[in-house]
Design a protein around this motif. Structure first.
Motif, PDB file in Angstrom:
ATOM      1  N   THR A 144      -9.208  -1.111  -2.579  1.00 33.80           N
ATOM      2  CA  THR A 144      -8.453  -0.582  -1.436  1.00 33.80           C
ATOM      3  C   THR A 144      -7.958  -1.432  -0.523  1.00 33.80           C
ATOM      4  O   THR A 144      -6.922  -1.193   0.342  1.00 33.80           O
ATOM      5  N   ASN A 177       0.685  15.919  -1.777  1.00 34.63           N
ATOM      6  CA  ASN A 177      -0.275  14.964  -2.164  1.00 34.63           C
ATOM      7  C   ASN A 177      -1.119  15.670  -3.355  1.00 34.63           C
ATOM      8  O   ASN A 177      -1.780  16.619  -3.039  1.00 34.63           O
ATOM      9  N   TYR A 234      -3.103  14.123   4.561  1.00 27.55           N
ATOM     10  CA  TYR A 234      -3.342  12.623   5.103  1.00 27.55           C
ATOM     11  C   TYR A 234      -2.866  12.357   6.485  1.00 27.55           C
ATOM     12  O   TYR A 234      -1.877  12.861   6.889  1.00 27.55           O
ATOM     13  N   VAL A 283      -1.620   9.072  -5.100  1.00 28.29           N
ATOM     14  CA  VAL A 283      -2.632   7.799  -5.152  1.00 28.29           C
ATOM     15  C   VAL A 283      -3.731   8.088  -5.923  1.00 28.29           C
ATOM     16  O   VAL A 283      -4.389   7.050  -6.641  1.00 28.29           O
ATOM     17  N   TYR A 284      -4.131   9.430  -6.180  1.00 29.17           N
ATOM     18  CA  TYR A 284      -5.392   9.702  -6.933  1.00 29.17           C
ATOM     19  C   TYR A 284      -4.907  10.115  -8.335  1.00 29.17           C
ATOM     20  O   TYR A 284      -5.843  10.792  -8.917  1.00 29.17           O
ATOM     21  N   TYR A 288       0.927  11.236   7.597  1.00 28.94           N
ATOM     22  CA  TYR A 288       2.053  12.022   7.397  1.00 28.94           C
ATOM     23  C   TYR A 288       2.853  12.513   8.607  1.00 28.94           C
ATOM     24  O   TYR A 288       3.966  12.031   8.715  1.00 28.94           O
ATOM     25  N   ASP A 290       2.937  11.968  -2.823  1.00 27.01           N
ATOM     26  CA  ASP A 290       1.849  10.961  -2.643  1.00 27.01           C
ATOM     27  C   ASP A 290       0.642  11.339  -3.931  1.00 27.01           C
ATOM     28  O   ASP A 290      -0.068  12.153  -3.874  1.00 27.01           O
ATOM     29  N   LYS A 349      -3.926  -3.249  -0.455  1.00 25.15           N
ATOM     30  CA  LYS A 349      -2.801  -2.520   0.081  1.00 25.15           C
ATOM     31  C   LYS A 349      -1.764  -3.036  -1.281  1.00 25.15           C
ATOM     32  O   LYS A 349      -0.760  -3.731  -0.780  1.00 25.15           O
ATOM     33  N   ASN A 352      -6.163  14.788  -1.168  1.00 28.34           N
ATOM     34  CA  ASN A 352      -7.075  14.404  -0.177  1.00 28.34           C
ATOM     35  C   ASN A 352      -7.102  15.259   0.781  1.00 28.34           C
ATOM     36  O   ASN A 352      -6.059  15.254   1.463  1.00 28.34           O
ATOM     37  N   GLY A 387       0.658  -1.083   0.059  1.00 25.57           N
ATOM     38  CA  GLY A 387       0.080  -0.053   0.126  1.00 25.57           C
ATOM     39  C   GLY A 387       0.767   1.261  -0.005  1.00 25.57           C
ATOM     40  O   GLY A 387       1.982   1.351   0.117  1.00 25.57           O
ATOM     41  N   ALA A 388       0.282   2.112  -0.361  1.00 22.64           N
ATOM     42  CA  ALA A 388       0.908   3.603  -0.176  1.00 22.64           C
ATOM     43  C   ALA A 388       1.341   4.052   1.152  1.00 22.64           C
ATOM     44  O   ALA A 388       1.982   4.768   1.496  1.00 22.64           O
ATOM     45  N   THR A 389       0.496   3.532   2.035  1.00 18.92           N
ATOM     46  CA  THR A 389       0.702   3.828   3.755  1.00 18.92           C
ATOM     47  C   THR A 389       1.948   3.357   3.997  1.00 18.92           C
ATOM     48  O   THR A 389       2.905   3.891   4.599  1.00 18.92           O
ATOM     49  N   SER A 391      -0.932   3.846  -5.729  1.00 23.47           N
ATOM     50  CA  SER A 391      -1.604   2.876  -5.156  1.00 23.47           C
ATOM     51  C   SER A 391      -2.713   2.233  -6.145  1.00 23.47           C
ATOM     52  O   SER A 391      -3.450   2.642  -6.796  1.00 23.47           O
ATOM     53  N   LEU A 451       4.934   5.590   2.178  1.00 23.66           N
ATOM     54  CA  LEU A 451       5.212   6.677   2.675  1.00 23.66           C
ATOM     55  C   LEU A 451       6.073   6.350   3.957  1.00 23.66           C
ATOM     56  O   LEU A 451       7.157   7.176   3.927  1.00 23.66           O
ATOM     57  N   LYS A 463      -6.653   2.773  -5.126  1.00 24.37           N
ATOM     58  CA  LYS A 463      -7.260   3.838  -5.860  1.00 24.37           C
ATOM     59  C   LYS A 463      -7.277   3.527  -7.282  1.00 24.37           C
ATOM     60  O   LYS A 463      -8.274   3.857  -8.011  1.00 24.37           O
TER      61      LYS A 463
HETATM   62  N1  PMP Z   1      -2.633   8.779   0.631  1.00 25.76           N
HETATM   63  C1  PMP Z   1      -3.515   9.402   0.709  1.00 25.76           C
HETATM   64  C2  PMP Z   1      -3.575  10.683   0.375  1.00 25.76           C
HETATM   65  C3  PMP Z   1      -4.754   8.286   0.686  1.00 25.76           C
HETATM   66  O1  PMP Z   1      -6.051   8.969   0.648  1.00 25.76           O
HETATM   67  C4  PMP Z   1      -4.563   7.138   1.026  1.00 25.76           C
HETATM   68  C5  PMP Z   1      -5.925   6.373   1.401  1.00 25.76           C
HETATM   69  N2  PMP Z   1      -6.496   5.717   0.957  1.00 25.76           N
HETATM   70  C6  PMP Z   1      -3.232   6.587   0.999  1.00 25.76           C
HETATM   71  C7  PMP Z   1      -2.293   7.285   0.941  1.00 25.76           C
HETATM   72  C8  PMP Z   1      -3.091   5.048   1.567  1.00 25.76           C
HETATM   73  O2  PMP Z   1      -3.201   4.322   0.402  1.00 25.76           O
HETATM   74  P1  PMP Z   1      -2.924   2.900   0.561  1.00 25.76           P
HETATM   75  O3  PMP Z   1      -4.595   2.331   0.850  1.00 25.76           O
HETATM   76  O4  PMP Z   1      -2.645   2.184  -0.879  1.00 25.76           O
HETATM   77  O5  PMP Z   1      -2.138   2.380   1.661  1.00 25.76           O
END
Ligand code: PMP
Ligand code: GLN
Length: 385
Positions: free
Chosen positions: A237, A166, A121, A200-201, A124, A198, A240, A170, A95-97, A229, A100, A232
């Motif tokens: 979702t 980002n 987000y 992801v969108y 961070y 970041d 991950k 978001n 996942g992006a989480t 990600s 990061l 997204k």
């Molecule tokens: N960054 C942002 C801005 C997000 O909104 C999200 C959430 N969904 C994430 C990271 C995390 O993405 P992932 O579910 O791939 O960990």
């Protein structure tokens, strides 16, 4: 007994989890936490199932399967003209989480400063602090969420190591313009710092706009890491699966962090995401068009219920201005009230601020099935206060 780490013991449970559980409890329609309620592209899901049955169930290579890393590199070339060496310039994460956290732990030293843009987000700032670094915030203000050179001059200095953005953002629904990215890149180069993006969108950008990675600007290729990600991009979702692209020198310590955080990501999902990233352009255009349609439907419903809705250029999220709508409640009170009494859950935007939080803005998620959005609109129309 001695206590746990002070940064993490000071954190509450994330607002997304809190509002989703509250929505369950009150049988509210959950327009809070950002997740689609469909089942993603059937071919991608079928690929994950068949790789699972075909024995892809053991540790894959630590930086990711070659098939997915090659697909990440090809995707960067196809959409942004970026020339990426898959073998040294890509990393697959859970996942992006995780991406990061791996980037921040891999790049930061105690005492380094990081420039961030609020609203942000929620992972961070805690991870930056856990890495011993210091967060410096630029406040973007609704409704246009813009910033100036003066805002940047206040936070950049000799200790600035990294800038984290980002884009698309978001919860603001902001898509950064070429001019904003150019201004930021000038500061990054002047202070000889690096950028973590970041993105992801990246495929959720509406109305003919184009997503521009900061990495594609002149001088930024070798100082930028960018994160995507599958959650997204394929509306999955729970999977991950994330990916980081960047120069080998910056990525090397990030890969070291990744090897101690998760080490790998499920191999069947990696194969399926590789198939997804190689889908033709119509898939990606269709995703954005479909999401823009949902945005318009929910925006119309919110307006019909008397709420003032801010512009939204990308992401899954619409922002409502309570004060401009004549609602005196603060954002948290309003979200609790709406979940319990109206049966629609949303997220208070103050949760995306570490300091100087506005309390008159609320986020609604529109990446839901048509009938779910229709029922939410019906409930809102019945009366919100
Ligand atoms: N960054 C942002 C801005 C997000 O909104 C999200 C959430 N969904 C994430 C990271 C995390 O993405 P992932 O579910 O791939 O960990
Ligand atoms: N990114 C999602 C949101 O903003 C939630 C992710 C999470 O729950 N951690 O709603």
């Amino acid at each position: 007994m001695k206590s746990g780490n002070s940064v993490l013991t000071a954190c509450g449970t994330t607002i997304f989890e809190v509002m989703s559980r509250l929505a369950d409890q009150h049988k509210a329609i959950n327009l809070g936490q950002g997740f689609p309620d469909g089942n993603g592209p059937p071919d991608v899901v079928a690929a994950a199932a068949s790789y699972l049955a075909d024995g892809w169930n053991q540790y894959p290579p630590m930086p990711g399967l070659a098939a997915l890393r090659q697909a990440v590199a090809a995707h960067n070339a196809r959409f942004y003209g970026l020339d990426v060496d898959w073998a040294t310039e890509t990393l697959v994460t859970s996942g992006a989480t995780e991406a990061l956290a791996a980037c921040l732990f891999g790049l930061l030293e105690p005492g380094d400063e990081v420039v961030l843009f609020q609203p942000l987000y929620d992972s961070y700032a805690p991870i930056i602090r856990r890495a011993g670094a210091i967060a410096r915030f630029v406040n973007l203000k609704a409704p246009d969420w813009s910033f100036s050179a003066d805002d940047l001059a206040l936070v950049f200095n000799d200790r600035t190591k990294l800038v984290l953005i980002n884009n698309p953002q978001n919860p603001a629904g902001k898509v950064w313009t070429q001019d904003e990215l150019s201004l930021l890149s000038a500061f990054i180069m002047r202070h000889d710092t690096m950028a973590l993006c970041d993105e992801v969108y990246e495929h959720l950008v509406f109305d003919g706009r184009r997503h521009i990675p900061l990495m594609s600007l002149p001088g930024m290729r070798d100082r930028t890491l960018r994160i995507g990600s599958a959650g997204k991009t394929f509306s999955l979702t729970g999977w991950k699966v994330g990916y980081v692209t960047g120069p080998a020198t910056l990525l090397a310590p990030v890969i070291k962090a990744h090897q101690f955080l998760t080490f790998t990501t499920p191999p069947n999902l990696q194969h399926a995401v590789a198939l997804g990233l190689n889908k033709d352009d119509t898939y990606f255009a269709g995703l954005a068009a479909d999401m823009a349609r949902r945005r318009d439907f929910l925006a119309a419903g919110l307006r019909a219920a008397g709420l003032v809705v801010l512009p939204c250029a990308g992401t899954y999220f619409l922002t409502v201005d309570l004060a401009a709508s004549g609602i005196a409640m603060d954002d948290r009170t309003f979200c609790l009230h709406l979940t319990e009494k109206v049966g629609v859950a949303a997220i208070p935007i103050s949760a995306f601020f570490e300091v100087d939080a506005p309390t008159h803005l609320v986020r609604f998620c529109f990446c839901k099935r048509d009938e779910v959005l229709a029922e939410a609109v019906r409930r809102l129309a019945a009366g919100i206060v």
